[in-house]
Design a protein around this motif. Structure first.
Motif, mmCIF file in Angstrom:
data_model
loop_
_atom_site.group_PDB
_atom_site.id
_atom_site.type_symbol
_atom_site.label_atom_id
_atom_site.label_comp_id
_atom_site.label_asym_id
_atom_site.label_seq_id
_atom_site.Cartn_x
_atom_site.Cartn_y
_atom_site.Cartn_z
ATOM 1 N N ARG A 79 0.814 -1.215 0.000
ATOM 2 C CA ARG A 79 0.000 0.000 0.000
ATOM 3 C C ARG A 79 0.852 1.272 0.000
ATOM 4 N NH1 ARG A 79 -3.994 -0.346 2.967
ATOM 5 N NH2 ARG A 79 -4.371 1.866 3.285
ATOM 6 N N ASN A 80 2.115 1.151 0.391
ATOM 7 C CA ASN A 80 3.002 2.313 0.399
ATOM 8 C C ASN A 80 3.963 2.325 -0.787
ATOM 9 O OD1 ASN A 80 1.964 3.201 2.959
ATOM 10 N ND2 ASN A 80 3.122 1.539 3.897
ATOM 11 N N SER A 207 -3.425 -4.098 -0.488
ATOM 12 C CA SER A 207 -3.812 -3.429 0.761
ATOM 13 C C SER A 207 -2.771 -3.655 1.854
ATOM 14 C CB SER A 207 -5.158 -3.990 1.227
ATOM 15 O OG SER A 207 -5.053 -5.391 1.418
ATOM 16 N N ASN A 241 -12.917 -0.761 6.377
ATOM 17 C CA ASN A 241 -13.012 -0.906 4.917
ATOM 18 C C ASN A 241 -12.592 -2.286 4.413
ATOM 19 O OD1 ASN A 241 -10.234 -0.925 5.034
ATOM 20 N ND2 ASN A 241 -9.953 1.134 4.217
ATOM 21 N N GLU A 243 -9.742 -3.803 4.375
ATOM 22 C CA GLU A 243 -8.392 -3.986 3.824
ATOM 23 C C GLU A 243 -7.566 -4.919 4.716
ATOM 24 O OE1 GLU A 243 -7.183 -0.015 1.319
ATOM 25 O OE2 GLU A 243 -6.871 0.011 3.474
ATOM 26 N N ARG A 419 -6.852 -5.716 -2.151
ATOM 27 C CA ARG A 419 -6.555 -4.601 -3.039
ATOM 28 C C ARG A 419 -6.723 -3.303 -2.258
ATOM 29 N NH1 ARG A 419 -8.200 -4.810 -9.303
ATOM 30 N NH2 ARG A 419 -6.630 -3.351 -9.980
ATOM 31 N N LYS A 420 -5.777 -2.417 -2.445
ATOM 32 C CA LYS A 420 -5.852 -1.135 -1.739
ATOM 33 C C LYS A 420 -7.114 -0.384 -2.170
ATOM 34 C CE LYS A 420 -3.126 3.009 -0.843
ATOM 35 N NZ LYS A 420 -1.950 3.788 -1.227
ATOM 36 N N ARG A 421 -7.863 0.079 -1.176
ATOM 37 C CA ARG A 421 -9.083 0.827 -1.493
ATOM 38 C C ARG A 421 -8.731 2.194 -2.092
ATOM 39 N NH1 ARG A 421 -13.266 -2.794 -1.319
ATOM 40 N NH2 ARG A 421 -13.543 -3.713 0.742
ATOM 41 N N ASP A 422 -9.490 2.583 -3.105
ATOM 42 C CA ASP A 422 -9.354 3.927 -3.667
ATOM 43 C C ASP A 422 -10.731 4.360 -4.157
ATOM 44 O OD1 ASP A 422 -9.752 2.507 -6.010
ATOM 45 O OD2 ASP A 422 -7.627 2.434 -6.506
ATOM 46 N N THR A 423 -10.764 5.381 -4.957
ATOM 47 C CA THR A 423 -12.065 5.904 -5.389
ATOM 48 C C THR A 423 -12.803 4.914 -6.290
ATOM 49 O OG1 THR A 423 -10.871 7.024 -7.162
ATOM 50 C CG2 THR A 423 -11.455 8.343 -5.229
ATOM 51 N N HIS A 425 -12.173 1.295 -6.169
ATOM 52 C CA HIS A 425 -12.431 0.104 -5.363
ATOM 53 C C HIS A 425 -12.874 0.529 -3.960
ATOM 54 C CE1 HIS A 425 -9.390 -1.006 -8.436
ATOM 55 N NE2 HIS A 425 -10.260 -1.962 -8.635
ATOM 56 N N THR A 426 -14.108 0.897 -3.869
ATOM 57 C CA THR A 426 -14.627 1.362 -2.585
ATOM 58 C C THR A 426 -15.240 0.190 -1.821
ATOM 59 O OG1 THR A 426 -16.682 1.918 -3.699
ATOM 60 C CG2 THR A 426 -15.100 3.701 -3.386
#
Lengths: 560, 112
Positions: A79-80, A207, A241, A243, A419-423, A425-426
């Motif tokens: 995630r980083n 994530s 969320n 993650e 999977r890292k959540r974003d706009t 993959h909410t």
């Protein structure tokens, strides 16, 4: 020149003059015309060909870069942005036997570069019949250069892509691996194979937080060795969320060499192994009872009396001598009390509630390595009782982590994700219990950590909530009391729950300092505490140095 | 054949020849431009290959860096070389507690 004799003029003679120059000129003109026609035809052919080349040529074979691009596969990062998997160009060493001058000398030179392979093996490969003899795969650019510098004739290289996992064992079950054709076979490599294989695909951000993963894996490894457990698993999840921040399974493997790994090591116990997890199921029973309103936090249950269901006595490890209410039932992990509460709820509502929490189905995570639960076909009254304290139903650690996250995050089910959540993959949320019931569960589980079986997990300043679970493993003749599965589910911080942590050990042993116990309170709980102690600062959870945050059920406020 | 028709035939032939000449010149011009374009394309492909090689080298470096800074490796090195171990809660302090743990020293009185 000749004169025409019929000439009617004064001389009246005709003279025939043979114009030989004219004929020569005429023939010459014909030749010129033929030559011009041939020239024009040739010029036309040349012009047409030029036009064809200029107008119709597609410009093939001018750029073969796209051919190498086909072999690309997107990187996997945490995630980083920390690299977890990448594709590097490696080289395969071939030999053409007819060009090899001295096979023995070449084999000796190769052995010096690659001591792990005997010179005889190299020589055998160099002297086989064939045009393109495979000598060794996966050479790095440096190794390729070293072979090149040998100056031995008959050695050739062929570039080929290879998937590389620079973190080795860390997060191996999450990342997975591919085959030689870069097709995903396990973990995220398989789960996100399509997205990773697309041309010019961007890096896939998972994530997972590598720092959290490392802390969880290290503490799990230490405890696994200390308590001599067969296997172990740990999960850290963002309960709001879904993650997955860490998911460790031991034993693990090096994805750079999956073929040399034992099949047991490839098994992801966090998402594939189903266990009867025992008392970590009790918060679920409490939640359903509070949600359906069949009891409250103050009603007492007569747990001191024997409880018999279908010729089976329900027993408590820490029997109480007097009736106790729900907080104490949970803190002391009373099977009888939990069974009584479950009987009030009833089997139908219990099944419905478990289904709402996702415990009756496979966890809908991206991984293909996600096992379905093992549930009894006929749900009898004894099933209702045993399932209430985590027997008679086998679920994966990931399934239970997701269910407990639902109970503590305010009451909404969120499917876990790698999977890292974003706009895009909410998190899709679905309400299961009310926020009020969720708050009660937080209080109850905080009480377990301060006054119950989970005391060894509590971390000063982070106010954790938790529940222990120790289950006998099924055997041929019922359950084997000597073979245990110990687990601890924890969440923190109590005042604003963010993260849920689950630790489980398969067959831990009693060791020095545990007074002969191999139960969760002695192994899984302190392991979860150590993990939280390390990951809380990483996750930015501020340590509370004020008075210890107590549950409303604590009788005597603790003093720091 | 009359003088006029012979003249027309001559003019027609000239026009065809001129058109042919123009066509040939245009085709040659196009061929020249196309050849230049292909040369430029080949140079671009060569540059692209160089870029790919550089990117591949960067990927190798990134992979090496990722391996070198793996938490497990750093942890092992810091433990073996420096004697460090994982931080414990009691070693941490919040900003608001600094003053209570490390109180300010009294200011020395100024000499008269």
């Amino acid at each position: 020149m000749s004169i025409d004799p019929e000439f009617s003029g004064p001389a009246r003679r005709q003279v025939h003059v043979a114009d030989t120059e004219y004929r020569a000129v005429a023939e010459g003109r014909i030749r010129i015309r033929i030559g011009a026609a041939i020239f024009a035809f040739a010029l036309m052919v040349a012009v047409i060909r030029l036009a064809e080349v200029s107008l119709l040529s597609s410009g093939k074979n001018t750029n073969n870069y796209s051919q190498s691009a086909k072999l690309e596969r997107a990187d996997i990062v945490d995630r980083n942005g920390e690299l977890l998997a990448t594709t590097l160009t490696t080289y395969t060493l071939y030999a053409r036997s007819e060009y090899v001058w001295n096979a023995a000398e070449t084999a000796r030179a190769l052995h010096e570069l690659f001591p792990d392979m005997e010179a005889q093996d190299f020589q055998r490969r160099l002297t086989r019949p064939g045009d393109q003899l495979l000598i060794r795969r996966g050479l790095t650019p440096k190794e390729k250069q070293n072979v090149f510098l040998l100056g031995q004739p008959g050695l050739m290289f062929e570039a080929e892509p290879q998937r590389v996992y620079p973190r080795g064992h860390l997060a191996s079950h999450i990342v997975g691996f591919t085959d030689v054709d870069l097709k995903g076979l396990a973990g995220s490599e398989r789960a996100f194979d399509t997205a990773l294989s697309e041309p010019n695909a961007p890096s896939l951000a998972l994530s997972v937080d590598l720092r959290v993963q490392n802390a969880a894996a290290e503490e799990l490894q230490k405890s696994l060795e200390h308590f001599k457990a067969d296997t172990g698993a740990a999960i850290v999840m963002d309960m709001n969320n879904g993650e997955i921040l860490a998911m460790a399974s031991l034993p693990n493997y090096d994805p750079n060499h999956p073929n040399t790994t034992s099949p047991q090591n490839l098994y992801n116990h966090a998402s594939m192994s189903t266990y009867e997890l025992g008392s970590v199921f009790k918060p679920i029973t409490m939640a359903m009872a509070l949600e359906y309103g069949v009891t409250d936090l103050v009603e007492t249950f007569p747990v001191q009396k024997p409880l018999k269901v279908r010729d089976k006595y329900i027993r408590d490890d820490h029997p109480s001598q007097h009736p106790i209410a729900m907080p104490t039932i949970l803190a002391d992990s009373s099977n009888r009390g939990t069974a009584m509460i479950a009987q009030r709820v009833g089997g139908d509502r219990q099944q419905m509630f478990l289904k709402e929490l996702g415990l009756m189905d496979r966890v809908p995570i991206e991984l293909t390595e996600s096992a379905a639960p093992q549930v009894q076909r006929e749900w009898q009254d004894i099933t209702t009782v045993t399932v209430s304290y985590g027997h008679g139903i086998s679920v994966t650690p990931l399934a239970l982590t997701t269910a407990i996250a639902t109970l503590l995050n305010g009451g909404e089910y969120v499917a876990p994700t790698l999977r890292k959540r974003d706009t895009v993959h909410t998190a899709q949320k679905r309400r299961v219990i009310t926020a009020e019931t969720s708050q009660k569960l937080r209080d109850l589980m905080r009480y377990v950590a301060t006054d119950g079986t989970g005391k060894k997990a509590d971390v000063d300043g982070y106010a954790i909530m938790g529940k222990t679970g120790t289950a006998d493993k099924p055997s041929i003749n019922g359950y084997d009391e000597r073979r245990l599965v110990s687990s601890f589910i924890a969440a923190f911080p109590y005042q604003d729950p963010q993260y849920v942590v689950f630790v489980t050990f398969d067959e831990p042993k009693a060791v020095e300092g545990t007074h002969g116990y191999a139960t969760a309170g002695w192994n899984a709980a302190p392991t979860a505490g150590k993990i939280i102690e390390r990951i809380a600062p990483i996750l930015g959870v501020e340590r509370d140095t004020g008075p210890v945050l107590e549950s409303p059920f604590s009788e005597t406020p603790a003093v720091r | 054949m009359s003088v006029r028709s012979r003249h027309n035939q001559s003019v027609g032939g000239s026009i065809i020849f001129v058109l042919f000449l123009i066509g040939a010149v245009l085709t040659l011009g196009l061929y020249y431009v196309k050849t230049n374009a292909q040369t430029a394309k080949a140079e671009a492909a060569q540059l692209q290959r160089l870029v790919s090689a550089e990117l591949a080298a960067i990927k190798v470096l990134k992979a090496e860096l990722a391996h070198l800074e793996s938490p497990a490796r750093l942890s092992e090195l810091s433990a073996s070389r420096l004697g460090f171990s994982s931080i414990e809660v009691k070693q941490t302090l919040t900003l608001k507690d600094i003053e209570s743990v490390f109180p300010l020293k009294d200011q020395p009185e100024a000499n008269p």
